[in-house]
Motif scaffolding. Sequence first.
Motif, PDB file in Angstrom:
ATOM      1  N   GLU A  25      28.353  23.051  38.598  1.00  0.00           N
ATOM      2  CA  GLU A  25      28.402  23.147  39.922  1.00  0.00           C
ATOM      3  C   GLU A  25      30.189  23.289  40.180  1.00  0.00           C
ATOM      4  OE1 GLU A  25      27.344  24.015  43.604  1.00  0.00           O
ATOM      5  OE2 GLU A  25      25.956  22.897  42.477  1.00  0.00           O
ATOM      6  N   LEU A  26      30.777  22.643  39.532  1.00  0.00           N
ATOM      7  CA  LEU A  26      32.388  22.719  39.588  1.00  0.00           C
ATOM      8  C   LEU A  26      32.881  24.097  39.377  1.00  0.00           C
ATOM      9  CD1 LEU A  26      33.491  19.567  37.922  1.00  0.00           C
ATOM     10  CD2 LEU A  26      33.673  20.019  40.140  1.00  0.00           C
ATOM     11  N   ILE A  27      32.073  24.800  38.180  1.00  0.00           N
ATOM     12  CA  ILE A  27      32.781  26.191  38.031  1.00  0.00           C
ATOM     13  C   ILE A  27      32.069  26.962  39.207  1.00  0.00           C
ATOM     14  CG2 ILE A  27      32.582  28.145  36.420  1.00  0.00           C
ATOM     15  CD1 ILE A  27      32.167  25.866  34.122  1.00  0.00           C
ATOM     16  N   ASN A  28      31.009  26.872  39.521  1.00  0.00           N
ATOM     17  CA  ASN A  28      30.484  27.877  40.496  1.00  0.00           C
ATOM     18  C   ASN A  28      31.337  27.583  41.983  1.00  0.00           C
ATOM     19  OD1 ASN A  28      28.462  29.235  39.440  1.00  0.00           O
ATOM     20  ND2 ASN A  28      26.992  27.484  39.526  1.00  0.00           N
ATOM     21  N   ASN A  29      31.691  26.269  42.242  1.00  0.00           N
ATOM     22  CA  ASN A  29      32.599  26.221  43.426  1.00  0.00           C
ATOM     23  C   ASN A  29      33.927  26.665  43.377  1.00  0.00           C
ATOM     24  OD1 ASN A  29      30.473  24.826  44.742  1.00  0.00           O
ATOM     25  ND2 ASN A  29      31.399  22.692  44.472  1.00  0.00           N
ATOM     26  N   SER A  30      34.416  26.810  42.238  1.00  0.00           N
ATOM     27  CA  SER A  30      35.842  27.213  41.616  1.00  0.00           C
ATOM     28  C   SER A  30      35.857  28.845  42.001  1.00  0.00           C
ATOM     29  CB  SER A  30      36.198  26.927  40.385  1.00  0.00           C
ATOM     30  OG  SER A  30      36.444  25.542  40.230  1.00  0.00           O
ATOM     31  N   MET A  31      34.666  29.498  41.543  1.00  0.00           N
ATOM     32  CA  MET A  31      34.763  30.836  41.815  1.00  0.00           C
ATOM     33  C   MET A  31      34.215  31.168  43.078  1.00  0.00           C
ATOM     34  SD  MET A  31      32.704  31.674  37.860  1.00  0.00           S
ATOM     35  CE  MET A  31      32.934  33.613  38.390  1.00  0.00           C
ATOM     36  N   ARG A  32      33.034  30.622  43.701  1.00  0.00           N
ATOM     37  CA  ARG A  32      32.818  31.038  44.856  1.00  0.00           C
ATOM     38  C   ARG A  32      33.722  30.561  46.056  1.00  0.00           C
ATOM     39  NH1 ARG A  32      28.475  27.971  45.207  1.00  0.00           N
ATOM     40  NH2 ARG A  32      27.288  29.440  43.627  1.00  0.00           N
ATOM     41  N   HIS A  33      34.242  29.558  46.295  1.00  0.00           N
ATOM     42  CA  HIS A  33      34.780  29.158  47.196  1.00  0.00           C
ATOM     43  C   HIS A  33      36.522  29.125  46.847  1.00  0.00           C
ATOM     44  CE1 HIS A  33      31.364  27.978  49.061  1.00  0.00           C
ATOM     45  NE2 HIS A  33      30.912  27.022  48.079  1.00  0.00           N
ATOM     46  N   GLY A  34      36.921  28.764  45.576  1.00  0.00           N
ATOM     47  CA  GLY A  34      37.993  28.650  45.290  1.00  0.00           C
ATOM     48  C   GLY A  34      38.887  29.958  44.847  1.00  0.00           C
ATOM     49  N   LYS A  35      38.074  31.004  44.571  1.00  0.00           N
ATOM     50  CA  LYS A  35      38.482  32.123  44.011  1.00  0.00           C
ATOM     51  C   LYS A  35      39.363  32.233  42.663  1.00  0.00           C
ATOM     52  CE  LYS A  35      36.485  33.931  47.621  1.00  0.00           C
ATOM     53  NZ  LYS A  35      35.035  34.518  47.534  1.00  0.00           N
ATOM     54  N   ALA A  36      39.169  30.918  41.950  1.00  0.00           N
ATOM     55  CA  ALA A  36      39.775  30.701  40.678  1.00  0.00           C
ATOM     56  C   ALA A  36      39.771  31.912  39.622  1.00  0.00           C
ATOM     57  CB  ALA A  36      39.528  29.498  40.231  1.00  0.00           C
ATOM     58  N   LYS A  37      40.883  32.114  38.866  1.00  0.00           N
ATOM     59  CA  LYS A  37      40.876  32.922  37.750  1.00  0.00           C
ATOM     60  C   LYS A  37      41.013  32.123  36.579  1.00  0.00           C
ATOM     61  CE  LYS A  37      40.898  36.480  40.499  1.00  0.00           C
ATOM     62  NZ  LYS A  37      39.683  37.279  40.453  1.00  0.00           N
ATOM     63  N   GLU A  38      41.528  30.817  36.501  1.00  0.00           N
ATOM     64  CA  GLU A  38      41.635  30.254  35.334  1.00  0.00           C
ATOM     65  C   GLU A  38      40.943  28.763  35.425  1.00  0.00           C
ATOM     66  OE1 GLU A  38      45.423  30.073  33.618  1.00  0.00           O
ATOM     67  OE2 GLU A  38      45.724  32.362  33.190  1.00  0.00           O
ATOM     68  N   ILE A  39      40.317  28.354  34.656  1.00  0.00           N
ATOM     69  CA  ILE A  39      39.694  26.886  34.573  1.00  0.00           C
ATOM     70  C   ILE A  39      39.801  26.198  33.411  1.00  0.00           C
ATOM     71  CG2 ILE A  39      37.430  25.854  34.846  1.00  0.00           C
ATOM     72  CD1 ILE A  39      36.589  27.950  36.675  1.00  0.00           C
ATOM     73  N   ALA A  40      40.214  25.095  33.319  1.00  0.00           N
ATOM     74  CA  ALA A  40      40.505  24.115  32.178  1.00  0.00           C
ATOM     75  C   ALA A  40      39.386  22.952  32.181  1.00  0.00           C
ATOM     76  CB  ALA A  40      41.879  23.795  31.957  1.00  0.00           C
ATOM     77  N   LEU A  41      38.640  22.772  31.125  1.00  0.00           N
ATOM     78  CA  LEU A  41      37.731  21.682  31.210  1.00  0.00           C
ATOM     79  C   LEU A  41      37.930  20.787  29.848  1.00  0.00           C
ATOM     80  CD1 LEU A  41      35.086  20.139  31.920  1.00  0.00           C
ATOM     81  CD2 LEU A  41      33.819  21.638  30.333  1.00  0.00           C
ATOM     82  N   ASN A  42      37.940  19.326  29.909  1.00  0.00           N
ATOM     83  CA  ASN A  42      38.188  18.684  28.884  1.00  0.00           C
ATOM     84  C   ASN A  42      37.371  17.496  28.978  1.00  0.00           C
ATOM     85  OD1 ASN A  42      39.127  16.936  26.901  1.00  0.00           O
ATOM     86  ND2 ASN A  42      41.402  16.793  27.527  1.00  0.00           N
ATOM     87  N   PHE A  43      36.529  17.189  27.998  1.00  0.00           N
ATOM     88  CA  PHE A  43      35.398  16.045  28.150  1.00  0.00           C
ATOM     89  C   PHE A  43      35.512  15.132  26.820  1.00  0.00           C
ATOM     90  CE2 PHE A  43      30.718  15.034  27.733  1.00  0.00           C
ATOM     91  CZ  PHE A  43      30.693  13.888  28.787  1.00  0.00           C
ATOM     92  N   LYS A  44      35.982  14.107  26.751  1.00  0.00           N
ATOM     93  CA  LYS A  44      36.024  13.275  25.693  1.00  0.00           C
ATOM     94  C   LYS A  44      36.071  11.598  25.941  1.00  0.00           C
ATOM     95  CE  LYS A  44      40.884  12.593  26.868  1.00  0.00           C
ATOM     96  NZ  LYS A  44      42.710  12.943  26.284  1.00  0.00           N
TER      97      LYS A  44
END
Length: 264
Positions: free
Chosen positions: A185-204
């Motif tokens: 959902e976060l990635i979808n929101n970034s692309m659909r609403h934020g028009k993002a070109k770069e995304i970084a994810l860190n899960f630890k």
Amino acid sequence: MNELFSGDNKIITIVILGAILMLVMALTLILFFYLSRKKIIQKELEKKTLELNHQKEMLKATIVAQEAERNRIAQDLHDAISAKLNVVSLSANFLLEEENVTPQETEEIINHMLKVTNKTIESSRKIAHNLLPPILEKFGLGAALEELCDEFSNSKKVSVSSRIDYKVGKLSENDELHVFRIVQELINNSMRHGKAKEIALNFKPEKENLCLYYRDDGLGFDTNKIGVQKGLGLRNIESRVSLLNGEIVFRSEKLKGVEVEITI
């Protein structure tokens, strides 16, 4: 003698005044503790009311999200499955009912039916994949998140970098699905609403917790107005975080992207 009685009267007066003073002080203390206790109880009730309202909001958001997901699945089944199966049915009935069909026409119709059938099978696989990604069930959350990030990166619409440090079995299968849907959902929101070109994810893992750090370079939003701007996507994310007994923090400014920190 009069002086003696006068002295006794003074002592009695002092004792009475002292007793009255002690009584007033005692009543004052009782009133103070009563009012303090009443204030504490009122604060506790307000806190409980806020918690109940929040739980109701999360439950409502979960139900709305579930209904939206059901509607999406129903639409996918109708568009991708029912329509194609209807074409196959019509073609099969035509072959069975029509008598003057040439061998060439028969071959063409059968080939068309096979193509439509293969497309229908592929569509059903995609729908099943969206419901429960096979890799999540077989290899766990870490592999599923890496595949998800690769899928979005391969679309060439956005670049997703990820660092996943997750031990299989740390969360239950149901909780793993919640985390997967949150990232999706976060990635979808970034692309659909934020028009993002770069995304970084860190899960630890961090001490006894699992921490998910998410950042994009999109349009961002005013966090002071997040309550007003909160759509179904954000409510869905918050409801899933709540089900995980986690905490979520949004950091964002207009035209400066979004940062999300989730602690489970």
